[in-house]
Design a protein around this motif. Structure first.
Motif, PDB file in Angstrom:
ATOM      1  N   VAL A 113       0.782  -1.148   0.185  1.00 43.21           N
ATOM      2  CA  VAL A 113      -0.218  -0.191  -0.843  1.00 43.21           C
ATOM      3  C   VAL A 113       0.626   1.405  -0.212  1.00 43.21           C
ATOM      4  CG1 VAL A 113      -1.610   0.930   0.879  1.00 43.21           C
ATOM      5  CG2 VAL A 113      -1.736  -1.136   1.099  1.00 43.21           C
ATOM      6  N   ASN A 114       0.625   2.076  -1.034  1.00 42.68           N
ATOM      7  CA  ASN A 114       1.507   3.483  -1.171  1.00 42.68           C
ATOM      8  C   ASN A 114       2.947   2.676  -1.028  1.00 42.68           C
ATOM      9  OD1 ASN A 114      -0.971   4.689  -1.312  1.00 42.68           O
ATOM     10  ND2 ASN A 114      -0.571   5.180   0.528  1.00 42.68           N
ATOM     11  N   GLY A 115       3.553   1.999  -1.495  1.00 47.29           N
ATOM     12  CA  GLY A 115       5.220   0.939  -1.923  1.00 47.29           C
ATOM     13  C   GLY A 115       5.467   1.036   0.314  1.00 47.29           C
ATOM     14  N   GLN A 116       4.944   0.422   0.578  1.00 49.47           N
ATOM     15  CA  GLN A 116       4.657  -0.363   1.851  1.00 49.47           C
ATOM     16  C   GLN A 116       4.087  -0.864   1.767  1.00 49.47           C
ATOM     17  OE1 GLN A 116       6.575   1.351   4.436  1.00 49.47           O
ATOM     18  NE2 GLN A 116       6.764   3.728   2.835  1.00 49.47           N
ATOM     19  N   VAL A 117       5.576  -2.623   2.110  1.00 47.55           N
ATOM     20  CA  VAL A 117       4.723  -4.007   2.021  1.00 47.55           C
ATOM     21  C   VAL A 117       4.505  -4.225   3.609  1.00 47.55           C
ATOM     22  CG1 VAL A 117       5.723  -5.890   1.695  1.00 47.55           C
ATOM     23  CG2 VAL A 117       5.999  -4.236   0.044  1.00 47.55           C
ATOM     24  N   GLY A 118       3.334  -4.799   3.962  1.00 48.24           N
ATOM     25  CA  GLY A 118       3.115  -5.885   4.916  1.00 48.24           C
ATOM     26  C   GLY A 118       2.241  -6.533   4.907  1.00 48.24           C
ATOM     27  N   PHE A 119       1.685  -7.005   6.436  1.00 42.23           N
ATOM     28  CA  PHE A 119       1.106  -7.703   6.684  1.00 42.23           C
ATOM     29  C   PHE A 119      -0.065  -7.628   6.159  1.00 42.23           C
ATOM     30  CE2 PHE A 119       4.419 -10.673   8.006  1.00 42.23           C
ATOM     31  CZ  PHE A 119       5.202 -11.106   6.788  1.00 42.23           C
ATOM     32  N   PRO A 120      -1.446  -8.346   5.761  1.00 42.91           N
ATOM     33  CA  PRO A 120      -2.860  -7.653   6.723  1.00 42.91           C
ATOM     34  C   PRO A 120      -3.525  -8.563   7.934  1.00 42.91           C
ATOM     35  CG  PRO A 120      -2.927  -9.807   5.081  1.00 42.91           C
ATOM     36  CD  PRO A 120      -1.274  -9.720   4.928  1.00 42.91           C
ATOM     37  N   PRO A 121      -3.948  -8.223   7.921  1.00 43.88           N
ATOM     38  CA  PRO A 121      -4.989  -8.096   9.210  1.00 43.88           C
ATOM     39  C   PRO A 121      -5.441  -9.754   9.682  1.00 43.88           C
ATOM     40  CG  PRO A 121      -6.365  -6.359   8.281  1.00 43.88           C
ATOM     41  CD  PRO A 121      -5.425  -6.917   7.631  1.00 43.88           C
ATOM     42  N   GLN A 122      -4.868 -10.564   9.029  1.00 42.93           N
ATOM     43  CA  GLN A 122      -5.667 -11.903   8.979  1.00 42.93           C
ATOM     44  C   GLN A 122      -4.295 -12.750   9.191  1.00 42.93           C
ATOM     45  OE1 GLN A 122      -6.471 -10.519   6.356  1.00 42.93           O
ATOM     46  NE2 GLN A 122      -6.221 -12.006   4.374  1.00 42.93           N
ATOM     47  N   ALA A 123      -3.272 -11.826   9.125  1.00 42.41           N
ATOM     48  CA  ALA A 123      -1.971 -12.410   9.321  1.00 42.41           C
ATOM     49  C   ALA A 123      -1.546 -12.581  10.754  1.00 42.41           C
ATOM     50  CB  ALA A 123      -0.648 -11.640   8.552  1.00 42.41           C
ATOM     51  N   LEU A 124      -2.389 -11.136  11.610  1.00 43.52           N
ATOM     52  CA  LEU A 124      -1.640 -11.337  13.346  1.00 43.52           C
ATOM     53  C   LEU A 124      -2.220 -13.478  13.767  1.00 43.52           C
ATOM     54  CD1 LEU A 124      -2.420  -9.740  15.851  1.00 43.52           C
ATOM     55  CD2 LEU A 124      -4.531 -10.144  16.112  1.00 43.52           C
ATOM     56  N   ASP A 157     -17.559 -13.561  21.568  1.00 40.66           N
ATOM     57  CA  ASP A 157     -18.243 -12.634  20.699  1.00 40.66           C
ATOM     58  C   ASP A 157     -17.906 -11.144  20.019  1.00 40.66           C
ATOM     59  OD1 ASP A 157     -20.609 -14.722  20.151  1.00 40.66           O
ATOM     60  OD2 ASP A 157     -21.390 -13.921  22.489  1.00 40.66           O
ATOM     61  N   LYS A 158     -16.813 -11.238  21.641  1.00 37.73           N
ATOM     62  CA  LYS A 158     -16.526 -10.056  22.204  1.00 37.73           C
ATOM     63  C   LYS A 158     -15.308 -10.001  20.636  1.00 37.73           C
ATOM     64  CE  LYS A 158     -17.174  -7.776  26.375  1.00 37.73           C
ATOM     65  NZ  LYS A 158     -16.805  -7.708  27.555  1.00 37.73           N
ATOM     66  N   PHE A 159     -14.421 -10.973  20.313  1.00 37.37           N
ATOM     67  CA  PHE A 159     -13.355 -11.428  19.440  1.00 37.37           C
ATOM     68  C   PHE A 159     -13.675 -11.090  18.390  1.00 37.37           C
ATOM     69  CE2 PHE A 159     -11.207 -14.022  16.764  1.00 37.37           C
ATOM     70  CZ  PHE A 159     -10.161 -13.759  17.477  1.00 37.37           C
ATOM     71  N   ASN A 160     -15.547 -11.834  18.032  1.00 43.01           N
ATOM     72  CA  ASN A 160     -15.724 -11.321  16.633  1.00 43.01           C
ATOM     73  C   ASN A 160     -15.806 -10.512  16.340  1.00 43.01           C
ATOM     74  OD1 ASN A 160     -15.221 -14.416  16.286  1.00 43.01           O
ATOM     75  ND2 ASN A 160     -17.176 -15.058  17.039  1.00 43.01           N
ATOM     76  N   MET A 161     -16.815  -9.423  17.163  1.00 44.89           N
ATOM     77  CA  MET A 161     -17.417  -8.069  16.861  1.00 44.89           C
ATOM     78  C   MET A 161     -15.672  -7.311  16.351  1.00 44.89           C
ATOM     79  SD  MET A 161     -19.190  -5.560  19.734  1.00 44.89           S
ATOM     80  CE  MET A 161     -19.979  -6.700  19.824  1.00 44.89           C
ATOM     81  N   SER A 168     -15.175 -15.216   9.913  1.00 46.10           N
ATOM     82  CA  SER A 168     -15.732 -16.581   9.772  1.00 46.10           C
ATOM     83  C   SER A 168     -14.183 -16.967  10.064  1.00 46.10           C
ATOM     84  CB  SER A 168     -15.849 -16.952   8.283  1.00 46.10           C
ATOM     85  OG  SER A 168     -15.689 -18.430   8.236  1.00 46.10           O
ATOM     86  N   VAL A 169     -12.930 -16.167   9.027  1.00 52.74           N
ATOM     87  CA  VAL A 169     -11.370 -17.077   8.843  1.00 52.74           C
ATOM     88  C   VAL A 169     -10.827 -16.334  10.541  1.00 52.74           C
ATOM     89  CG1 VAL A 169      -9.266 -16.227   8.040  1.00 52.74           C
ATOM     90  CG2 VAL A 169     -11.322 -15.828   6.705  1.00 52.74           C
ATOM     91  N   MET A 170     -10.987 -15.669  11.151  1.00 55.87           N
ATOM     92  CA  MET A 170      -9.815 -15.384  12.167  1.00 55.87           C
ATOM     93  C   MET A 170     -11.266 -16.139  13.037  1.00 55.87           C
ATOM     94  SD  MET A 170      -8.182 -13.056  11.476  1.00 55.87           S
ATOM     95  CE  MET A 170      -7.053 -13.059  13.284  1.00 55.87           C
ATOM     96  N   SER A 171     -12.113 -16.589  12.952  1.00 54.29           N
ATOM     97  CA  SER A 171     -12.762 -17.380  13.982  1.00 54.29           C
ATOM     98  C   SER A 171     -12.823 -18.287  14.175  1.00 54.29           C
ATOM     99  CB  SER A 171     -14.563 -16.927  14.046  1.00 54.29           C
ATOM    100  OG  SER A 171     -15.010 -18.036  14.989  1.00 54.29           O
ATOM    101  N   GLY A 172     -12.499 -19.114  12.589  1.00 58.64           N
ATOM    102  CA  GLY A 172     -11.954 -21.149  12.517  1.00 58.64           C
ATOM    103  C   GLY A 172     -10.574 -21.200  13.114  1.00 58.64           C
ATOM    104  N   ARG A 173      -9.553 -19.761  12.635  1.00 60.76           N
ATOM    105  CA  ARG A 173      -8.094 -20.197  13.875  1.00 60.76           C
ATOM    106  C   ARG A 173      -8.175 -19.739  15.101  1.00 60.76           C
ATOM    107  NH1 ARG A 173      -5.261 -16.417   8.429  1.00 60.76           N
ATOM    108  NH2 ARG A 173      -5.448 -17.903   6.639  1.00 60.76           N
ATOM    109  N   SER A 174      -8.970 -19.300  15.662  1.00 66.32           N
ATOM    110  CA  SER A 174      -9.060 -18.659  16.994  1.00 66.32           C
ATOM    111  C   SER A 174      -9.610 -20.208  17.624  1.00 66.32           C
ATOM    112  CB  SER A 174     -10.129 -18.131  17.223  1.00 66.32           C
ATOM    113  OG  SER A 174     -10.966 -18.313  17.237  1.00 66.32           O
ATOM    114  N   GLU A 175     -10.290 -20.728  16.907  1.00 65.18           N
ATOM    115  CA  GLU A 175     -10.414 -22.582  17.647  1.00 65.18           C
ATOM    116  C   GLU A 175      -9.814 -23.474  17.872  1.00 65.18           C
ATOM    117  OE1 GLU A 175     -13.826 -23.316  18.868  1.00 65.18           O
ATOM    118  OE2 GLU A 175     -14.194 -21.388  18.647  1.00 65.18           O
TER     119      GLU A 175
END
Length: 230
Positions: free
Chosen positions: A42-53, A110-114, A187-194
């Motif tokens: 993004v704008n020349g800066q390389v990084g990881f998307p949120p789902q990489a947490l 639920d708070k995590f999903n929110m 859905s992706v983050m909830s599945g990985r948290s399980e």
């Protein structure tokens, strides 16, 4: 050195060798997930998307586990009370942190999903994120479209159509258009948290066993050296 102490020494060494292997496998697994997610620019800066947490957390915990296990192996082989007790304390701190995380994942699902949903909502509502290509990068990695769906791009339909990241192929075919990013990300983050919860429970049990053996070995070695000192 009595038989019980020698047995605790070798059991602790074998135990930590196995834990080290598990930690290395965790690092490898995290790297593979991270590699499958890829990076965004993004704008020349390389990084990881949120789902990489989660894979980043997995790599971090795996690295800590390998370090602590190495300390335990050295303490057991050298019969060092200081190293063994340092290992036990580090293991106890890690165990408490992991237990806290697992409990929070179970009790605040639920708070995590929110919170995960809010990540997408804020990215969508941020003008800088959308113009800078952040949301487009999220759509590419998650294979999703808009916050709730393609209808979020209603105004764009009249001025050029959907972005290419919204579709699997041509966006002229409705069946190629992905669903919304909000639900997909949750859905992706909830599945990985399980997976993280149950893996964490297994690791806690293993670490508890190691902590008990480390305390027993340190106590036996201390008593042995005290007896020989007289």
């Amino acid at each position: 050195m009595d038989c019980g102490t020698s047995m605790a020494k070798y059991i602790l060494f074998i135990f930590n060798t196995i834990v080290s292997i598990i930690g290395i496998l965790g690092i490898v697994f995290g790297v593979l997930i991270l590699n499958s997610i890829g990076t965004i620019e993004v704008n020349g800066q390389v990084g990881f998307p949120p789902q990489a947490l989660l894979p980043i957390v997995l790599i971090t915990i795996g690295s800590i586990v390998v370090f602590i296990s190495f300390l335990g192996c050295c303490g057991a082989i050298r019969e060092s009370v200081c190293m063994t007790m340092s290992y036990a304390v580090c293991l106890l701190v890690l165990l408490i942190l992991q237990l806290t995380i697992v409990v929070l994942l179970f009790t605040h699902k639920d708070k995590f999903n929110m919170a995960m949903g809010e990540v997408i909502d804020k990215a969508w509502e941020s003008r800088e994120s959308r113009k800078g290509g952040v949301f487009d990068a999220i759509q590419t990695t998650l294979k999703c479209c808009g916050r709730s769906g393609a209808t979020d791009y209603a105004s764009e339909f009249l001025s050029g159509g959907l972005p290419a990241s919204c579709c699997d192929g041509s966006c002229l075919n409705i069946s190629n258009i992905y669903g919304g990013c909000h639900d997909k990300f949750i859905s992706v983050m909830s599945g990985r948290s399980e997976y993280a919860k149950y893996a964490g429970i297994g690791l806690i049990v293993v670490e508890l066993v190691g902590f008990i053996f480390a305390c027993c070995l340190a106590n036996n070695v201390r008593n042995y050296k005290r007896r020989n000192g007289y």
